[in-house]
Design an enzyme around this catalytic site. Sequence first.
Site: not given
Ligand SMILES: O=P(O)(O)OC[C@H]1O[C@H](O)[C@H](O)[C@@H](O)[C@@H]1O
Length: 549
Positions: A206, A212, A267-268, A353, A384, A512
């Site tokens: 996003k 990463e 994002g979530r 989150e 188990h 971050k």
């Molecule tokens: O989609 P991006 O901008 O790469 O973000 C990826 C992720 O980054 C962060 O860790 C946020 O806490 C997440 O909510 C998000 O989904």
Amino acid sequence: MTSLTQLPAWQQLQSLSRNLAGEHMRDWFNQDPGRADRYSLEACGIRLDYSKNLINDQILAGLFDLANERQVGNKRDAMFAGEIVNHTEGRAVLHTALRNFSGKPVMVNGEDVMPEVLATQDKIRNFVERIHSGQHKGYTGKPIKQVVSIGIGGSFLGPKIMFEALKPYWHQAITLHFVANVDGCHIQDVLSGLDHEETLLVMSSKSFTTQETLQNTLTARDWFLKSGGGRQDIARHFICVSSNIQAATEFGIDEENIFPMWDWVGGRYSLWSAIGLPIALGLGYKHYRELLEGAYAMDRHFAEAPMQQNLPVLMALLGIWYVNFFGAQSHVLLPYYHYLRGFPAYVQQLDMESNGKSVAGNAEQVDYSTGPVIWGSEGTNGQHSFHQLIHQGQVLIPADFMLPLNVHNQNEAHHAMLASNCFGQSQALMQGKSYDEAYAELAGKGLSEDKRVSLATHKTMPGNKPSNTLLFGQLDARTLGALVALYEHKVFVQGAIWGVNSFDQWGVELGKVLGNNILAKLQKADADLDFDASTNALISHFRQANPGA
Ligand SMILES: O=P(O)(O)OC[C@H]1O[C@H](O)[C@H](O)[C@@H](O)[C@@H]1O
């Protein structure tokens, strides 16, 4: 707003929780044969049996009063209407617009967002059809057979877990792979063995700033070029989903190859946007659309059903009951279905989150617990291992059991066993085993009286442990969409009651920034270390082990 803990409903719930001392759910079931019927609710193909909870009519009434006093209905309507409910980031929250099939506009700052949403859905459909029909080929003319989705957090969990859950519907022509972690092992494992000529890479971010995802995309591009692809071929093999079009084009992605999303999608909550493109590629557009339709059905239910018959509201209130009036610090999700094994991890991000916050809207520290730890894994495996703690540990852990009534495998004997374990576990948690029962079972075993008493004590199970059971038919795309939206709205209602902003994540942001500061020092062997002593020492150890890093 009046502090939550001062509200009349809160005070009343506190006294009702104290009244439960000495009561046992087992007795309630014995006294009231209609309890299971009365405390069950069905919507959008999902049946919730909430009768195995520490509730009665008075408690439920108190919980619904609490929802009213916190204006849950108004807050819900404000979200659906595109108001700026994410006030710390000044954004609307409109994942519901992404699955809005009403034909009605959704306005943000005076502008209807639906034309852009629908245009992007068309773009997804066209692209998926071109890949599946072989119209879009790799640069050497081979059809695309492998899709690698690169993204993390919400740009990973939603697509991966929903795709995994819908295995019976996978499109046979495509194999889908996911890479999230910056740990180089992950991308190495995925790319090795793939033929770059028939591989499509979907980069999902996003923000287009996530370390990463940027690094994994660079590594994938190097792999593509080293495998024989030319720079001019990248456009055929790399596409991107992002709300940051400028950063994506600066990175070298063709504008044609960018699928947009918007800042009003968290994002979530983003699997409903073009972030869900890998799902559409892996399943075909028809099933992808059904996923959205299922979520839309749950949106309508959430928006229209009276509070007392509203699944997300009810599940939210039951959660609040245990977190705030019984000190529950975690909530376990137990899907009895192998394909739904990732669901706890999905809800973990969604819930933790969103509601892992301690400041309320009025910028005051809250004086009550908020989001619980979400965890869990597939049944029967957990029985188990960790179920022991839920049965006999000292902590209260409310559980959500989930079971499809029909499955795609042909092994009927297995399915009956799976269901019997699911039902047996919730029954055991509810009824437990009394000391007298345990003592009686040990009769005639040749034990001394002391030994019998001692063993009976160990075998006593308190029971009275709460759980929900969610049943549905086949877990098809529509049902899954409804299930995900159910948890989204549950989280929303809880956030509304706790008064937190469920749509920011400042804690993640700090991690971050600090990670990037440290990276700069790791990459420069002679850079001064001016962090705390522990961090400095950790960096030194890394530098010694990696002199060329
Ligand atoms: O989609 P991006 O901008 O790469 O973000 C990826 C992720 O980054 C962060 O860790 C946020 O806490 C997440 O909510 C998000 O989904």
